[in-house]
Design a protein around this motif. Structure first.
Motif, PDB file in Angstrom:
ATOM      1  N   LEU A  50       0.724  -1.101  -0.021  1.00 56.66           N
ATOM      2  CA  LEU A  50       0.075  -0.151  -0.053  1.00 56.66           C
ATOM      3  C   LEU A  50       1.027   1.359  -0.059  1.00 56.66           C
ATOM      4  CD1 LEU A  50      -2.705  -1.130   2.657  1.00 56.66           C
ATOM      5  CD2 LEU A  50      -2.903  -1.148   0.019  1.00 56.66           C
ATOM      6  N   GLN A  51       1.956   1.204   0.510  1.00 55.63           N
ATOM      7  CA  GLN A  51       2.924   2.314   0.523  1.00 55.63           C
ATOM      8  C   GLN A  51       2.411   3.483   1.233  1.00 55.63           C
ATOM      9  OE1 GLN A  51       4.525   2.813  -3.449  1.00 55.63           O
ATOM     10  NE2 GLN A  51       5.728   0.895  -3.353  1.00 55.63           N
ATOM     11  N   ASP A  52       1.631   3.388   2.225  1.00 58.85           N
ATOM     12  CA  ASP A  52       1.292   4.481   2.901  1.00 58.85           C
ATOM     13  C   ASP A  52       0.941   3.769   4.459  1.00 58.85           C
ATOM     14  OD1 ASP A  52      -1.651   5.537   4.174  1.00 58.85           O
ATOM     15  OD2 ASP A  52      -0.530   6.980   2.898  1.00 58.85           O
ATOM     16  N   GLU A  53       1.559   4.599   5.299  1.00 62.22           N
ATOM     17  CA  GLU A  53       1.607   4.111   6.747  1.00 62.22           C
ATOM     18  C   GLU A  53       0.188   4.254   7.466  1.00 62.22           C
ATOM     19  OE1 GLU A  53       4.427   6.206   9.213  1.00 62.22           O
ATOM     20  OE2 GLU A  53       6.131   6.029   7.820  1.00 62.22           O
ATOM     21  N   GLU A  54      -0.696   5.166   7.369  1.00 73.02           N
ATOM     22  CA  GLU A  54      -1.936   5.080   7.875  1.00 73.02           C
ATOM     23  C   GLU A  54      -2.761   4.118   7.246  1.00 73.02           C
ATOM     24  OE1 GLU A  54      -3.204   6.863  10.577  1.00 73.02           O
ATOM     25  OE2 GLU A  54      -0.659   7.181  10.579  1.00 73.02           O
ATOM     26  N   GLN A  55      -2.826   4.104   6.085  1.00 69.29           N
ATOM     27  CA  GLN A  55      -3.898   3.058   5.087  1.00 69.29           C
ATOM     28  C   GLN A  55      -3.008   1.488   5.692  1.00 69.29           C
ATOM     29  OE1 GLN A  55      -3.369   3.597   0.877  1.00 69.29           O
ATOM     30  NE2 GLN A  55      -5.155   2.429   0.578  1.00 69.29           N
ATOM     31  N   SER A  56      -1.906   1.438   5.840  1.00 63.13           N
ATOM     32  CA  SER A  56      -1.296   0.164   6.346  1.00 63.13           C
ATOM     33  C   SER A  56      -1.741  -0.089   7.636  1.00 63.13           C
ATOM     34  CB  SER A  56       0.151  -0.035   6.251  1.00 63.13           C
ATOM     35  OG  SER A  56       0.643   0.444   4.930  1.00 63.13           O
ATOM     36  N   LYS A  57      -1.828   0.696   8.716  1.00 67.18           N
ATOM     37  CA  LYS A  57      -2.538   0.455   9.977  1.00 67.18           C
ATOM     38  C   LYS A  57      -3.838   0.210  10.048  1.00 67.18           C
ATOM     39  CE  LYS A  57       0.815   3.873  12.197  1.00 67.18           C
ATOM     40  NZ  LYS A  57       0.740   5.129  12.910  1.00 67.18           N
ATOM     41  N   ASP A  58      -4.647   0.748   9.276  1.00 60.82           N
ATOM     42  CA  ASP A  58      -6.017   0.464   9.008  1.00 60.82           C
ATOM     43  C   ASP A  58      -6.111  -0.859   8.571  1.00 60.82           C
ATOM     44  OD1 ASP A  58      -6.903   3.149  10.011  1.00 60.82           O
ATOM     45  OD2 ASP A  58      -7.057   3.725   8.007  1.00 60.82           O
ATOM     46  N   ALA A  59      -5.555  -1.292   7.462  1.00 55.18           N
ATOM     47  CA  ALA A  59      -5.439  -2.380   6.868  1.00 55.18           C
ATOM     48  C   ALA A  59      -5.326  -3.670   7.667  1.00 55.18           C
ATOM     49  CB  ALA A  59      -4.569  -2.893   5.536  1.00 55.18           C
ATOM     50  N   VAL A  60      -4.210  -3.360   8.797  1.00 53.18           N
ATOM     51  CA  VAL A  60      -3.765  -4.495  10.040  1.00 53.18           C
ATOM     52  C   VAL A  60      -5.075  -4.857  10.663  1.00 53.18           C
ATOM     53  CG1 VAL A  60      -2.411  -4.798  11.805  1.00 53.18           C
ATOM     54  CG2 VAL A  60      -1.480  -3.878   9.997  1.00 53.18           C
ATOM     55  N   MET A  61      -5.937  -3.800  11.071  1.00 49.64           N
ATOM     56  CA  MET A  61      -7.195  -4.105  11.583  1.00 49.64           C
ATOM     57  C   MET A  61      -8.071  -4.505  10.665  1.00 49.64           C
ATOM     58  SD  MET A  61      -6.758  -3.080  14.781  1.00 49.64           S
ATOM     59  CE  MET A  61      -5.327  -3.275  15.340  1.00 49.64           C
ATOM     60  N   GLN A  62      -8.277  -4.257   9.725  1.00 52.62           N
ATOM     61  CA  GLN A  62      -9.116  -4.873   8.738  1.00 52.62           C
ATOM     62  C   GLN A  62      -8.979  -6.380   8.380  1.00 52.62           C
ATOM     63  OE1 GLN A  62      -8.791  -1.971   5.607  1.00 52.62           O
ATOM     64  NE2 GLN A  62     -10.828  -0.912   6.217  1.00 52.62           N
ATOM     65  N   ILE A  63      -7.519  -6.343   8.422  1.00 56.27           N
ATOM     66  CA  ILE A  63      -7.191  -7.982   8.145  1.00 56.27           C
ATOM     67  C   ILE A  63      -7.573  -8.925   9.193  1.00 56.27           C
ATOM     68  CG2 ILE A  63      -5.159  -9.623   8.032  1.00 56.27           C
ATOM     69  CD1 ILE A  63      -4.006  -7.216   6.205  1.00 56.27           C
ATOM     70  N   PHE A  64      -7.582  -8.275  10.511  1.00 53.95           N
ATOM     71  CA  PHE A  64      -7.870  -9.157  11.602  1.00 53.95           C
ATOM     72  C   PHE A  64      -9.541  -9.511  11.611  1.00 53.95           C
ATOM     73  CE2 PHE A  64      -9.615  -9.374  15.946  1.00 53.95           C
ATOM     74  CZ  PHE A  64      -8.900 -10.557  16.354  1.00 53.95           C
ATOM     75  N   GLU A  65     -10.169  -8.377  11.129  1.00 53.73           N
ATOM     76  CA  GLU A  65     -11.860  -8.672  10.865  1.00 53.73           C
ATOM     77  C   GLU A  65     -11.862  -9.700   9.861  1.00 53.73           C
ATOM     78  OE1 GLU A  65     -13.343  -4.685  10.058  1.00 53.73           O
ATOM     79  OE2 GLU A  65     -12.724  -4.162  11.876  1.00 53.73           O
TER      80      GLU A  65
END
Length: 191
Positions: A50-65
């Motif tokens: 994703l090459q974006d820190e904030e988007q990556s942090k959000d993705a970590v949470m979405q991946i858990f879901e």
């Protein structure tokens, strides 16, 4: 956040115990404990794609879901590798979804080069129309499998469930359909 820092390396034996415990109890805290060990890995994968820190942090949470939903649907032999693939696929879907809001080229949809002039919108539209014509030349099984896999973004197993085809038939229809589309598109491009 502390979960982005590198912790001790997770133990595959512990993964199996935690995974078994979660499957038996359904306790999200147990799954959370398992996932937490791999958050740095998941974040790294997300950041790479994703090459974006904030988007990556959000993705970590979405991946858990997504993990909560998918972990019981799949037989997981090695959690780390499976989670890596899940994370990578999630990021690729995010990128694909972002591209759909921009301009959609045949290359994006079918993953092979066929863009006449990607900067010219009328040529892009012509490419899409050509793709639609070539899709009509495929067998109904290939059309349906390719539509579900590439356009509706279903996995092989979901395509098989939706169509009633076996997993091997789905793979064959997609592979042969993709090849036939490529041949059709290339032959029309040469004209």
């Amino acid at each position: 956040m502390s979960w982005f820092s590198k912790k001790t390396k997770p133990d595959a034996g512990d993964d199996e115990v935690l995974l078994q415990s979660y499957r038996q109890s359904g306790d999200l805290a147990v799954l959370g404990q398992l996932y937490e060990q791999y958050m740095p890995l998941v974040y790294g994968v997300c950041l790479k794609y994703l090459q974006d820190e904030e988007q990556s942090k959000d993705a970590v949470m979405q991946i858990f879901e997504e993990l909560i939903i998918k972990i019981n649907r799949h037989e997981v032999k090695q959690f780390r590798g499976w989670l890596y693939v899940l994370s990578r696929n999630f990021c690729l879907m995010q990128l694909r979804a972002n591209k759909k809001t921009e301009t959609l080229s045949v290359d994006d949809v079918m993953e092979f080069p066929f863009v006449l002039h990607p900067d010219d919108e009328s040529d892009n539209e012509a490419s899409i129309q050509q793709l639609e014509k070539c899709m009509q030349q495929l067998s109904p099984q290939q059309q349906q499998s390719i539509d579900l896999f590439y356009i509706k973004e279903k996995c092989y197993r979901e395509v098989a469930e939706l169509t009633g085809y076996t997993l091997n038939e789905v793979k064959s229809y997609i592979q042969n359909g993709k090849r036939n589309l490529k041949i059709c598109l290339e032959s029309n491009r040469e004209r």
